[in-house]
Design an enzyme around this catalytic site. Structure first.
Site, short mmCIF file in Angstrom:
data_model
loop_
_atom_site.label_atom_id
_atom_site.label_comp_id
_atom_site.label_asym_id
_atom_site.label_seq_id
_atom_site.Cartn_x
_atom_site.Cartn_y
_atom_site.Cartn_z
N HIS A 293 0.76 -1.13 -0.07
CA HIS A 293 0.05 -0.21 0.00
C HIS A 293 0.95 1.31 0.09
O HIS A 293 0.37 2.34 0.56
CB HIS A 293 -0.91 0.03 1.17
CG HIS A 293 -1.78 -1.24 1.44
ND1 HIS A 293 -2.91 -1.44 0.90
CD2 HIS A 293 -1.24 -2.47 2.22
CE1 HIS A 293 -3.40 -2.61 1.34
NE2 HIS A 293 -2.49 -3.39 2.06
N SER B 74 14.71 22.32 -13.91
CA SER B 74 13.74 23.24 -14.14
C SER B 74 13.94 24.38 -14.91
O SER B 74 15.28 24.94 -14.74
CB SER B 74 13.05 23.59 -12.84
OG SER B 74 12.15 24.60 -12.82
#
Ligand code: ARG
Length: 465
Positions: free
Chosen positions: A154, A275
């Protein structure tokens, strides 16, 4: 040579001709189409169906074309497809005798023969590339059998393992991808040539001979099935889609593990971007794109299944549209395979961090419960309850895994069962130690270094096959 000259007195509109031409994506069939025509012509000569002299001229022209390459073809869309462009080339070389080449043959059986041959080569190539990737993974695993790592369920902290154990999960998935291709290969490796348009031909062709000449293992048993079926293509694309899934999952983990929050691995700069505004950024763009592109094959598979679903038997022109989707699924998946191979091979593991995570957040709780079962004969459910309470108390009291001792265990055991357990300090510490957790999982498939080495050996013998 104008196919329409007999039946029609005019041409299609340019738009209709361009709409129906497969020449652009048929380029992929160039090698196969030469081989197909050569095998068919050789057989026609041997069976004395066409004059030997004309047959030999056709074979010479085909050899010449093979040497010159695809640039020698006139790939004008008015030719409909590569088969007509190739026949046009042979006609330009030797004149009208080129017309013997199409005796007892149709483009219907020719195209699926070509696609099958090409897919055999593609599958062989992909299998070799998957095996090379598995080889890299196995080498990395050998170096990391005692590199502590945390495993998730999970996406929540679950149990300690090793990096090698996780890598070998990849290797086993890829092995099945490989075996799936090997199995599909058997159904691709069947010769439809000789089906002609759909009912074979009245000429005494020898289908066994073309099967041999083309290197197919089997000859297809029914000519309607021969020209109709594309299940082999859908199945192959499914295999590429499944391989994409494996590669997408690996990429997804690289994205997650390389975040600041996880900090478990670092992508090499060669597979990273930055970026345009945030100067500090190191982004896993290549992994993200591999994950994104891994869906392309699914779309192609759905397209192909939908195309072959609602059509009657034998050849329908719809089938032409299957091919570009097959090539696109293959090309995309091959790109992803190459990229993910390179990216994983150059990944570094932040071992301090993975060791820290393996021991943190009660990841060893299962082993503590198991020790209660082994050493104190407690039913597992009772042990599970005691350890669950230990963890919830520790969390509310701000206590770490490392600080849980025998007294702490007994205090909770009394609360839950009314009795002390008396495991002893040594047993509690051993149970909570992530390295000892890993080393104790020696059963087949487990994460102990020797269990992983066994699985590495099994994988190496598969690679040698
Ligand atoms: N270009 C066609 C295809 O890919 C070849 C077969 C054409 N047959 C025909 N009857 N028009 O399917």
């Amino acid at each position: 040579m104008d196919l329409r000259a007999g039946r029609f007195d005019g041409q299609m509109t340019d738009d209709a001709a361009a709409f129906s031409s497969s020449i652009e994506f048929d380029k992929r069939l160039f090698d196969a189409d030469i081989k197909c025509n050569r095998a068919h012509t050789t057989m026609l000569i041997e069976q004395e169906i066409i004059p030997e002299e004309s047959g030999n001229k056709i074979l010479e022209a085909l050899d010449k074309l093979e040497n010159e390459g695809i640039e020698a073809l006139d790939l004008n869309p008015s030719f409909e497809d590569i088969h007509m462009a190739l026949e046009d080339y042979v006609t330009k070389q030797i004149g009208k005798e080129a017309g013997f080449m199409h005796t007892g043959k149709s483009r219907n059986d020719q195209v699926c023969t070509d696609v099958r041959l090409t897919l055999k080569w593609e599958i062989e190539n992909t299998i070799a590339n998957i095996k090379a990737f598995i080889e890299t993974i196995v080498e990395m695993a050998k170096e990391n059998t005692d590199t502590l790592f945390i495993a998730y369920t999970h996406l929540q902290h679950a149990q300690p393992t090793t990096f090698a154990h996780h890598l070998m999960a990849y290797a086993n998935e890829l092995r099945r991808d490989c075996e799936r291709f090997m199995d599909t290969y058997k159904r691709v490796d069947m010769n439809p040539l000789g089906s002609a348009a759909l009912t074979t031909t009245g000429f005494p062709i020898n289908r066994q001979r073309t099967t041999e000449l083309l290197g197919f293992s089997n000859v297809m048993d029914n000519s309607i099935d021969g020209v109709s079926s594309r299940d082999f293509a859908a199945e192959t694309v499914f295999d590429y889609a499944m391989l994409s899934t494996t590669l997408g999952k690996i990429s997804d983990e690289i994205v997650i593990w390389s975040t600041y929050e996880f900090r478990m691995v670092e992508c090499s700069n060669q597979y990273s971007s930055t970026s345009s505004i945030m100067p500090q950024k190191k982004n896993p763009d290549i992994a993200e794109l591999a994950r994104g592109k891994s869906t392309i094959a699914y779309g192609e598979l759905m397209t192909i299944l939908s195309m072959i679903k609602g059509i009657p038997h034998s050849y329908n022109r719809d089938l032409q549209e299957v091919s570009p989707h097959v090539w696109n699924a293959i090309d995309n998946t091959n790109d992803i395979l190459r990229i993910v191979h390179g990216m994983l091979a150059t990944l570094t593991v932040n071992k301090d961090r993975t060791e820290e995570l393996a021991g943190a957040n009660f990841a060893t709780a299962t082993e503590l419960a198991d020790v209660m079962v082994r050493e104190k004969n407690l039913p597992f459910r009772t042990a599970h309850q005691i350890v669950g309470r230990i963890v919830s108390d520790a969390i509310s009291e701000g206590i770490n895994t490392k600080d849980i001792d025998d007294d702490y265990v007994d205090r909770v055991a009394v609360e839950v069962t009314g009795e002390k357990l008396g495991l002893g300090e040594e047993s509690v510490k051993r149970a909570l130690d992530p390295l000892l957790n890993v080393k104790s999982r020696i059963v087949k498939g487990g994460c102990a270094p020797e269990a992983v080495m066994d699985s590495i050996e099994i994988m190496e013998s598969f690679l040698k096959e």
